[in-house]
Design a protein around this motif. Sequence first.
Motif, PDB file in Angstrom:
ATOM      1  N   ALA A 118       0.827  -1.208   0.000  1.00 36.70           N
ATOM      2  CA  ALA A 118       0.000   0.000   0.000  1.00 36.70           C
ATOM      3  C   ALA A 118       0.865   1.262   0.000  1.00 36.70           C
ATOM      4  CB  ALA A 118      -0.930  -0.004   1.215  1.00 36.70           C
ATOM      5  N   VAL A 119       1.949   1.248   0.775  1.00 39.33           N
ATOM      6  CA  VAL A 119       2.860   2.399   0.836  1.00 39.33           C
ATOM      7  C   VAL A 119       3.548   2.605  -0.511  1.00 39.33           C
ATOM      8  CG1 VAL A 119       5.007   3.276   1.851  1.00 39.33           C
ATOM      9  CG2 VAL A 119       3.272   2.221   3.321  1.00 39.33           C
ATOM     10  N   ILE A 120       3.991   1.519  -1.151  1.00 31.90           N
ATOM     11  CA  ILE A 120       4.637   1.619  -2.460  1.00 31.90           C
ATOM     12  C   ILE A 120       3.653   2.156  -3.499  1.00 31.90           C
ATOM     13  CG2 ILE A 120       5.662   0.290  -4.349  1.00 31.90           C
ATOM     14  CD1 ILE A 120       6.815  -1.587  -2.214  1.00 31.90           C
ATOM     15  N   ALA A 121       2.396   1.674  -3.444  1.00 28.75           N
ATOM     16  CA  ALA A 121       1.363   2.172  -4.365  1.00 28.75           C
ATOM     17  C   ALA A 121       1.108   3.656  -4.133  1.00 28.75           C
ATOM     18  CB  ALA A 121       0.066   1.378  -4.173  1.00 28.75           C
ATOM     19  N   PHE A 122       1.130   4.077  -2.858  1.00 33.77           N
ATOM     20  CA  PHE A 122       0.964   5.492  -2.499  1.00 33.77           C
ATOM     21  C   PHE A 122       2.050   6.335  -3.167  1.00 33.77           C
ATOM     22  CE2 PHE A 122       2.044   9.163   0.030  1.00 33.77           C
ATOM     23  CZ  PHE A 122       0.825   9.716   0.384  1.00 33.77           C
ATOM     24  N   LEU A 123       3.306   5.906  -3.036  1.00 33.54           N
ATOM     25  CA  LEU A 123       4.434   6.660  -3.573  1.00 33.54           C
ATOM     26  C   LEU A 123       4.411   6.690  -5.106  1.00 33.54           C
ATOM     27  CD1 LEU A 123       7.255   5.365  -1.187  1.00 33.54           C
ATOM     28  CD2 LEU A 123       6.070   7.560  -1.093  1.00 33.54           C
ATOM     29  N   CYS A 124       4.079   5.539  -5.712  1.00 33.11           N
ATOM     30  CA  CYS A 124       4.038   5.469  -7.174  1.00 33.11           C
ATOM     31  C   CYS A 124       2.928   6.352  -7.734  1.00 33.11           C
ATOM     32  CB  CYS A 124       3.833   4.022  -7.629  1.00 33.11           C
ATOM     33  SG  CYS A 124       5.249   2.943  -7.344  1.00 33.11           S
ATOM     34  N   GLU A 125       1.764   6.341  -7.078  1.00 27.90           N
ATOM     35  CA  GLU A 125       0.655   7.160  -7.560  1.00 27.90           C
ATOM     36  C   GLU A 125       0.913   8.639  -7.305  1.00 27.90           C
ATOM     37  OE1 GLU A 125      -2.607   8.503  -9.352  1.00 27.90           O
ATOM     38  OE2 GLU A 125      -1.876   6.426  -9.391  1.00 27.90           O
TER      39      GLU A 125
END
Length: 281
Positions: A13-20
């Motif tokens: 979820a954190v990686i998706a947050f940063l990528c988005e």
Amino acid sequence: MLELSLWLIILIAVIAFLCEYMDSTLGMGYGTTLTPVLMLFGFAPIQIVPSVLLSELITGIIGGIFHHREGNVNLKPKTTNIPLIWKKLNSLGYVESYKRGIPLHLKVVFMLVLSSIIGAVSAVFTAQILPKFLVQLYISVLVISMGIIILICLNKEFPFSWFKIFGIGSIASFNKGLTGGGYGPLIVSGQVLSGIEGKSAVGTTSLAEGLTCLIGVITYILTSKNPIDWKLAPIIITGAILSVPLSAKSVKKISSKRLKLIIGIFTIVLGIITLIKILKK
């Protein structure tokens, strides 16, 4: 599929947050970054791609809304002339009046979506002819070239061109249909070179890419021989959505010239990374 422990769910979820956040701020880099990272965790592409497309569909639409609210892009049709439908239905005067009520940025989104359909269909036929290596090489060189052009013409204003918008939308969707990438960098940089301001280019790209991903999601659902594994979807969607309001505010605060500079540099970096991956293979 890998066992989704609590810590793995939080990390994804954190990686998706940063990528988005990166994607909604610069208009590029979400799928290009998130997909290979999830593959490093051990997930298969067939588990990743449908969920990434679904998340891009949702965040793209939400991103367009927030970019509109922050004033980065204007996507709201004017309604002052709508009552004329009762007086001048089917008349030329009404049609022209109604057309003027649609803002330019929304028209750009419609044009990008239309050209994306054409580009995606063309990619299906071309994929059977051209080697994938040549297509990926072409994309990486094209992305690098557009980034360089943006930096060279940093202080230059370009006249708006529908022809350029349609062409870049077709090429970008053609690239995505062949390789799954190369959409965001080309759409954003292409709009800048077509006369669209950097902030508006990011906002329109967010919404256009979201609507384009709808085609991909439907295609996966209709053509998949086995049930699609959606376990990753709620995790990356949650992380990605949380970043959208923050990225929209970030774009609003960045000066147009600085954003244009960042877009140019980041476009070149993504193109170089893609080129290195291709040459390594």
